[in-house]
Design a protein around this motif. Structure first.
Motif, short mmCIF file in Angstrom:
data_model
loop_
_atom_site.label_atom_id
_atom_site.label_comp_id
_atom_site.label_asym_id
_atom_site.label_seq_id
_atom_site.Cartn_x
_atom_site.Cartn_y
_atom_site.Cartn_z
N LEU A 93 0.86 -1.18 0.00
CA LEU A 93 0.00 0.00 0.00
C LEU A 93 0.89 1.23 0.00
CD1 LEU A 93 -2.80 1.38 0.31
CD2 LEU A 93 -2.49 1.19 2.79
N ARG A 94 0.76 2.03 -1.06
CA ARG A 94 1.52 3.28 -1.12
C ARG A 94 0.54 4.45 -1.06
NH1 ARG A 94 5.97 2.93 -5.91
NH2 ARG A 94 4.11 2.45 -7.18
N LEU A 95 0.83 5.37 -0.16
CA LEU A 95 -0.06 6.51 0.10
C LEU A 95 0.72 7.81 -0.04
CD1 LEU A 95 -1.64 5.10 3.39
CD2 LEU A 95 -2.73 5.12 1.14
N HIS A 96 0.07 8.77 -0.70
CA HIS A 96 0.68 10.09 -0.83
C HIS A 96 -0.40 11.15 -0.74
CE1 HIS A 96 2.40 13.66 -2.83
NE2 HIS A 96 3.54 13.24 -2.31
N SER A 97 -0.08 12.26 -0.10
CA SER A 97 -1.00 13.39 -0.01
C SER A 97 -0.35 14.65 -0.55
CB SER A 97 -1.42 13.63 1.45
OG SER A 97 -2.14 14.85 1.56
N VAL B 182 0.34 17.15 2.49
CA VAL B 182 1.27 16.88 3.59
C VAL B 182 2.63 16.53 3.01
CG1 VAL B 182 1.70 15.50 5.66
CG2 VAL B 182 -0.66 15.96 4.93
N PRO B 183 3.68 17.27 3.37
CA PRO B 183 5.00 17.05 2.76
C PRO B 183 5.74 15.87 3.37
CG PRO B 183 5.14 18.85 4.33
CD PRO B 183 3.70 18.42 4.31
N ASP B 184 5.13 14.69 3.31
CA ASP B 184 5.73 13.50 3.92
C ASP B 184 6.35 12.56 2.90
OD1 ASP B 184 5.10 14.21 6.46
OD2 ASP B 184 3.45 12.80 6.72
N GLY B 185 6.17 12.85 1.60
CA GLY B 185 6.58 11.89 0.60
C GLY B 185 5.61 10.71 0.57
N VAL B 186 5.99 9.66 -0.14
CA VAL B 186 5.14 8.47 -0.26
C VAL B 186 5.33 7.59 0.97
CG1 VAL B 186 4.66 6.38 -1.58
CG2 VAL B 186 5.18 8.53 -2.77
N VAL B 187 4.21 7.22 1.60
CA VAL B 187 4.24 6.30 2.73
C VAL B 187 4.00 4.89 2.19
CG1 VAL B 187 3.14 5.66 4.91
CG2 VAL B 187 3.35 8.08 4.29
N ARG B 188 4.94 3.99 2.43
CA ARG B 188 4.85 2.62 1.92
C ARG B 188 4.56 1.66 3.07
NH1 ARG B 188 7.25 -0.31 -2.67
NH2 ARG B 188 7.48 -2.50 -2.11
N LEU B 189 3.50 0.87 2.93
CA LEU B 189 3.07 -0.03 3.99
C LEU B 189 2.81 -1.42 3.44
CD1 LEU B 189 0.47 2.44 5.54
CD2 LEU B 189 2.70 1.88 6.54
N ASP B 190 2.91 -2.42 4.31
CA ASP B 190 2.59 -3.80 3.98
C ASP B 190 1.17 -4.06 4.48
OD1 ASP B 190 2.26 -6.54 3.84
OD2 ASP B 190 4.10 -7.04 4.92
N VAL B 191 0.23 -4.36 3.58
CA VAL B 191 -1.16 -4.50 4.01
C VAL B 191 -1.34 -5.62 5.03
CG1 VAL B 191 -2.09 -3.49 1.89
CG2 VAL B 191 -1.82 -5.97 2.06
N TRP C 118 -1.65 11.43 9.15
CA TRP C 118 -2.77 11.40 8.20
C TRP C 118 -2.94 10.04 7.52
CZ3 TRP C 118 -2.18 10.07 3.14
CH2 TRP C 118 -0.86 10.04 2.65
N ALA C 119 -1.82 9.32 7.30
CA ALA C 119 -1.87 8.06 6.56
C ALA C 119 -2.67 6.99 7.31
CB ALA C 119 -0.45 7.55 6.28
N ALA C 120 -2.88 7.19 8.62
CA ALA C 120 -3.65 6.21 9.39
C ALA C 120 -5.08 6.10 8.88
CB ALA C 120 -3.65 6.59 10.87
N TYR C 121 -5.64 7.17 8.33
CA TYR C 121 -7.04 7.13 7.91
C TYR C 121 -7.25 6.25 6.68
CZ TYR C 121 -7.48 10.80 11.38
OH TYR C 121 -7.44 11.50 12.56
#
Length: 381
Positions: free
Chosen positions: A61-65, A68-77, A88-91
């Motif tokens: 799961l890759r998330l970007h807003s 928000v200047p966080d860059g891409v948040v990369r997560l393992d589903v 913010w990525a928690a939502y």
């Protein structure tokens, strides 16, 4: 919202499979009633969270807003756990977690988000992020979930994954509202009715006053009110406070020894009754009569629930003194926004009066804008 699809392509190297939008909301009446299985009357705002999304099948799961200047948040589903994703990525991540927990096969996604819903203003910026993510994944993975089902899963994401014990009103308003209507929602069974709310046709306007005092519902004050309401229901021997009628309120209060719980119960029971009165006024075509109900509701939120603040109280007082038909704080409180019902011809004068009152009190300038009932969540492309 322009540019979201192109930005997705720049981020991830290919265009999205689609673009979706979900609105914020403002609540006309019925506050802190939703987690008591009561009644609410929100409407969707033109302000939206927009998501460009594509599926992945590799568990990433890759998330970007954009916001928000966080860059891409990369997560393992497969590794998503409540409390494990900050900010913010928690939502959106919570929505993926909630869908998978419910048995839906979501194998990953690339998501790019942008939002015009003011954050911290009590206008459900978090619900908009959750609902737009849920709708996109529902469409892309062919899950076949209804709008209320998506709203409940989005609420679960906020409750269990993010850790905010909100009711379901925000997510239902974002998912199910329609243009030109308020949403009369029974939060016990999620039945709802679209209530015509065309203020321009009767020479009225609903203003939102964003005090710019940021509220944080995860700080414990909201949870304490919820716990107090639940304690009141237990003490009265009912499943939820929605079962206590206004006609029997005096008797119910007499059975409660804790003064704080008594105040909370009084607010919830009387606000449920205010929703019913507002609905009756709207059905009868007496929209102006709603103003007095709003002001009465603010007094209850201020004095019984004690979730207002100096800026919200000033917004309501200044608006009413300048000729508004009524006003109240809206949302979880401790900051955020107020709503003001006003004759269209007086709207600018009332907005100026509120702004001047804030300046005189040395508060930060408020943001004042009209609330026009907008469409709920939808696919844009």
């Amino acid at each position: 919202m322009s540019g979201v699809a192109a930005e997705f392509g720049e981020l991830y190297g290919a265009g999205p499979e689609g673009v979706w939008a979900a609105p914020g909301r403002v609540n006309l009446i019925g506050e802190y009633t939703d987690f008591n299985e009561g009644f609410v009357l929100p409407l969707a705002l033109p302000h939206t969270a927009v998501a460009a999304v594509s599926r992945r099948d590799d568990g990433v799961l890759r998330l970007h807003s954009r916001d928000v200047p966080d860059g891409v948040v990369r997560l393992d589903v497969a590794a998503l756990t409540p409390g494990g994703v900050p900010g913010w990525a928690a939502y959106p991540a919570g929505v993926v977690w909630a869908l998978r927990e419910a048995g839906h096969r979501v194998t990953g996604a690339d998501v790019h988000l942008a939002s015009t819903v003011p954050t911290g203003a009590g206008l459900s910026s978090s619900a908009a992020l959750e609902v737009v993510t849920a709708l996109a994944l529902n469409d892309l993975f062919g899950l076949g979930l209804s709008r209320p089902e998506l709203a409940v899963l989005a609420q679960r994401a906020e409750n269990a994954f993010v850790g905010v014990p909100c009711g379901v009103m925000d997510q239902m308003a974002s998912a199910c509202a329609t243009e030109g209507h308020a949403l009369h929602l029974d939060t016990r069974d999620l039945s709802y009715r679209q209530v015509p709310f065309d203020l321009a046709a009767v020479g009225l306007r609903l203003l939102v006053v964003d005090t710019r005092v940021s509220h944080a519902l995860g700080d414990g004050a909201y949870a304490e009110r919820r716990a107090g309401c639940e304690a009141g229901a237990r003490a009265l021997g009912v499943r939820a406070l929605r079962e206590v009628s206004a006609a029997h309120l005096s008797d119910a209060l007499g059975r409660l020894s804790d003064e704080t719980v008594r105040r909370y119960v009084r607010h919830v029971v009387t606000d449920n009754e205010r929703v019913a009165r507002t609905l009756a006024l709207l059905d009868a075509g007496d929209v102006r009569g709603v103003g007095a109900v709003l002001t009465e509701g603010h007094a209850s939120l201020r004095d019984d629930l004690r979730v207002s603040c100096a800026e919200l109280d000033l917004a309501v007082e200044a608006a009413n003194e300048a000729g508004a038909l009524g006003a109240r704080m809206t949302g979880g409180g401790f900051g955020g926004s107020a709503v003001v019902l006003v004759e269209d011809a007086r709207a600018d004068a009332v907005a100026k009066a509120v702004t001047h009152a804030f300046e005189t009190a040395a508060f930060a300038p408020p943001r004042v804008f009209p609330a026009v009932p907008a469409p709920g969540a939808r696919r844009l492309s």
